[in-house]
Design a protein around this motif. Structure first.
Motif, PDB file in Angstrom:
ATOM      1  N   SER A 101       1.358  -0.966   0.057  1.00 32.79           N
ATOM      2  CA  SER A 101       0.364   0.019   0.073  1.00 32.79           C
ATOM      3  C   SER A 101       0.932   1.467  -0.250  1.00 32.79           C
ATOM      4  CB  SER A 101      -0.849   0.153   1.126  1.00 32.79           C
ATOM      5  OG  SER A 101      -0.298  -0.255   2.067  1.00 32.79           O
ATOM      6  N   PRO A 102       0.621   2.312  -0.311  1.00 30.22           N
ATOM      7  CA  PRO A 102       1.056   3.571  -0.442  1.00 30.22           C
ATOM      8  C   PRO A 102       1.512   4.081   1.016  1.00 30.22           C
ATOM      9  CG  PRO A 102      -1.507   3.973  -1.844  1.00 30.22           C
ATOM     10  CD  PRO A 102      -0.947   2.246  -1.468  1.00 30.22           C
ATOM     11  N   LEU A 103       2.444   5.105   1.314  1.00 31.92           N
ATOM     12  CA  LEU A 103       2.763   5.573   2.031  1.00 31.92           C
ATOM     13  C   LEU A 103       1.782   6.995   2.701  1.00 31.92           C
ATOM     14  CD1 LEU A 103       6.350   4.839   1.791  1.00 31.92           C
ATOM     15  CD2 LEU A 103       5.576   3.697   3.748  1.00 31.92           C
ATOM     16  N   THR A 104       1.185   6.696   3.613  1.00 34.60           N
ATOM     17  CA  THR A 104       0.587   7.728   4.274  1.00 34.60           C
ATOM     18  C   THR A 104       0.927   8.670   4.583  1.00 34.60           C
ATOM     19  OG1 THR A 104      -0.581   7.069   5.902  1.00 34.60           O
ATOM     20  CG2 THR A 104      -1.596   6.427   4.211  1.00 34.60           C
ATOM     21  N   ALA A 105       0.750   9.608   5.512  1.00 33.64           N
ATOM     22  CA  ALA A 105       1.337  10.968   6.318  1.00 33.64           C
ATOM     23  C   ALA A 105       1.393  10.239   7.607  1.00 33.64           C
ATOM     24  CB  ALA A 105       0.459  12.033   6.433  1.00 33.64           C
ATOM     25  N   ALA A 106       0.351   9.423   7.987  1.00 43.08           N
ATOM     26  CA  ALA A 106       0.639   8.641   9.703  1.00 43.08           C
ATOM     27  C   ALA A 106       2.135   8.236   9.108  1.00 43.08           C
ATOM     28  CB  ALA A 106      -0.538   7.907   9.427  1.00 43.08           C
ATOM     29  N   ASP A 107       2.560   6.947   8.072  1.00 43.28           N
ATOM     30  CA  ASP A 107       3.897   6.984   8.075  1.00 43.28           C
ATOM     31  C   ASP A 107       5.358   7.314   8.530  1.00 43.28           C
ATOM     32  OD1 ASP A 107       2.811   3.606   7.699  1.00 43.28           O
ATOM     33  OD2 ASP A 107       2.292   4.548   5.736  1.00 43.28           O
ATOM     34  N   ARG A 108       5.862   7.208   9.377  1.00 39.54           N
ATOM     35  CA  ARG A 108       6.681   8.150  10.329  1.00 39.54           C
ATOM     36  C   ARG A 108       8.025   6.895  10.135  1.00 39.54           C
ATOM     37  NH1 ARG A 108       4.010  12.186   9.522  1.00 39.54           N
ATOM     38  NH2 ARG A 108       5.275  13.200  10.868  1.00 39.54           N
ATOM     39  N   CYS A 118      13.897   9.740  12.937  1.00 36.67           N
ATOM     40  CA  CYS A 118      14.141  11.062  13.137  1.00 36.67           C
ATOM     41  C   CYS A 118      12.037  10.870  13.284  1.00 36.67           C
ATOM     42  CB  CYS A 118      14.221  11.462  12.397  1.00 36.67           C
ATOM     43  SG  CYS A 118      13.492  12.368  10.691  1.00 36.67           S
ATOM     44  N   GLY A 119      11.117  10.560  13.110  1.00 41.50           N
ATOM     45  CA  GLY A 119       9.529  11.122  13.339  1.00 41.50           C
ATOM     46  C   GLY A 119       9.575  11.753  11.859  1.00 41.50           C
ATOM     47  N   ALA A 120       9.479  11.773  11.267  1.00 38.59           N
ATOM     48  CA  ALA A 120       9.183  12.624   9.591  1.00 38.59           C
ATOM     49  C   ALA A 120       8.508  11.889   9.007  1.00 38.59           C
ATOM     50  CB  ALA A 120      10.441  13.064   9.014  1.00 38.59           C
ATOM     51  N   GLN A 121       7.363  11.879   7.962  1.00 41.44           N
ATOM     52  CA  GLN A 121       6.703  11.930   7.152  1.00 41.44           C
ATOM     53  C   GLN A 121       8.013  11.055   6.676  1.00 41.44           C
ATOM     54  OE1 GLN A 121       4.055  13.530   4.398  1.00 41.44           O
ATOM     55  NE2 GLN A 121       3.345  11.766   3.793  1.00 41.44           N
ATOM     56  N   ALA A 122       7.029   8.664   6.821  1.00 41.29           N
ATOM     57  CA  ALA A 122       8.280   7.969   5.530  1.00 41.29           C
ATOM     58  C   ALA A 122       7.485   8.595   4.173  1.00 41.29           C
ATOM     59  CB  ALA A 122       7.919   6.619   6.192  1.00 41.29           C
ATOM     60  N   TYR A 123       9.360   7.816   3.075  1.00 44.67           N
ATOM     61  CA  TYR A 123       8.925   7.879   1.728  1.00 44.67           C
ATOM     62  C   TYR A 123       9.250   6.277   1.615  1.00 44.67           C
ATOM     63  CZ  TYR A 123       6.610  13.128   2.081  1.00 44.67           C
ATOM     64  OH  TYR A 123       6.180  13.759   1.841  1.00 44.67           O
ATOM     65  N   LEU A 124       9.926   6.403   2.171  1.00 45.24           N
ATOM     66  CA  LEU A 124      10.905   5.530   2.017  1.00 45.24           C
ATOM     67  C   LEU A 124       9.909   3.844   2.783  1.00 45.24           C
ATOM     68  CD1 LEU A 124      13.347   7.134   0.783  1.00 45.24           C
ATOM     69  CD2 LEU A 124      13.480   5.165   0.540  1.00 45.24           C
ATOM     70  N   ARG A 125      10.218   2.856   2.049  1.00 41.38           N
ATOM     71  CA  ARG A 125       9.200   1.953   3.069  1.00 41.38           C
ATOM     72  C   ARG A 125      10.983   0.502   2.330  1.00 41.38           C
ATOM     73  NH1 ARG A 125       4.548   0.005   1.923  1.00 41.38           N
ATOM     74  NH2 ARG A 125       3.359   0.627   3.809  1.00 41.38           N
ATOM     75  N   ILE A 175      12.449  -2.266  -1.601  1.00 43.12           N
ATOM     76  CA  ILE A 175      12.976  -1.144  -1.272  1.00 43.12           C
ATOM     77  C   ILE A 175      11.574  -0.044  -2.016  1.00 43.12           C
ATOM     78  CG2 ILE A 175      13.939   1.089  -1.247  1.00 43.12           C
ATOM     79  CD1 ILE A 175      16.939  -0.075  -1.244  1.00 43.12           C
ATOM     80  N   GLN A 176      10.366   0.364  -1.051  1.00 41.65           N
ATOM     81  CA  GLN A 176       9.354   0.873  -2.181  1.00 41.65           C
ATOM     82  C   GLN A 176       9.677   2.780  -1.924  1.00 41.65           C
ATOM     83  OE1 GLN A 176       5.599   0.538  -0.542  1.00 41.65           O
ATOM     84  NE2 GLN A 176       4.850   2.400  -1.040  1.00 41.65           N
ATOM     85  N   ASP A 177      10.539   3.963  -2.779  1.00 44.56           N
ATOM     86  CA  ASP A 177      10.795   5.097  -2.949  1.00 44.56           C
ATOM     87  C   ASP A 177       9.215   5.885  -3.703  1.00 44.56           C
ATOM     88  OD1 ASP A 177      13.271   6.943  -4.186  1.00 44.56           O
ATOM     89  OD2 ASP A 177      12.084   7.041  -3.072  1.00 44.56           O
ATOM     90  N   GLU A 178       8.570   5.954  -2.669  1.00 48.69           N
ATOM     91  CA  GLU A 178       8.263   7.591  -2.946  1.00 48.69           C
ATOM     92  C   GLU A 178       8.073   8.933  -2.613  1.00 48.69           C
ATOM     93  OE1 GLU A 178       4.161   6.817  -1.470  1.00 48.69           O
ATOM     94  OE2 GLU A 178       4.108   4.568  -1.697  1.00 48.69           O
ATOM     95  N   SER A 179      10.146   8.758  -2.787  1.00 45.84           N
ATOM     96  CA  SER A 179      10.151  10.477  -2.396  1.00 45.84           C
ATOM     97  C   SER A 179       9.743  11.197  -3.590  1.00 45.84           C
ATOM     98  CB  SER A 179      11.705  10.386  -1.932  1.00 45.84           C
ATOM     99  OG  SER A 179      12.500   9.909  -3.009  1.00 45.84           O
TER     100      SER A 179
END
Length: 77
Positions: A9-16, A20-27, A57-61
């Motif tokens: 599933s796509p990463l959401t704003a809830a994924d941290r 550092c706790g910032a929004q995650a863009y890579l799984r 590696i799922q990169d949504e950056s």
């Protein structure tokens, strides 16, 4: 960074970011079966090490630089 398209599933704003706790863009799915989430900064910083232990590696950056979708104008009331 190597990007693998996965049915995850796509990463959401809830994924941290686990660092550092910032929004995650890579799984990062680990060869051992777990997963890690990273912001774009920490994903780039740890890229060499992640490639050694990652199955995928799922990169949504790219969402950081893409233009937001245009919203419809609000109707007058």
């Amino acid at each position: 960074m190597t990007t693998v398209l996965t049915p995850a599933s796509p990463l959401t704003a809830a994924d941290r970011c686990d660092r550092c706790g910032a929004q995650a863009y890579l799984r990062v799915v680990l060869l051992s079966g777990g997963e890690l989430l990273f912001c774009a900064h920490h994903g780039r910083k740890f890229e060499p090490e992640l490639k050694k232990i990652a199955a995928e590696i799922q990169d949504e950056s790219e969402r950081l630089t893409s233009a937001p979708a245009a919203s419809a104008p609000e109707e007058d009331r």
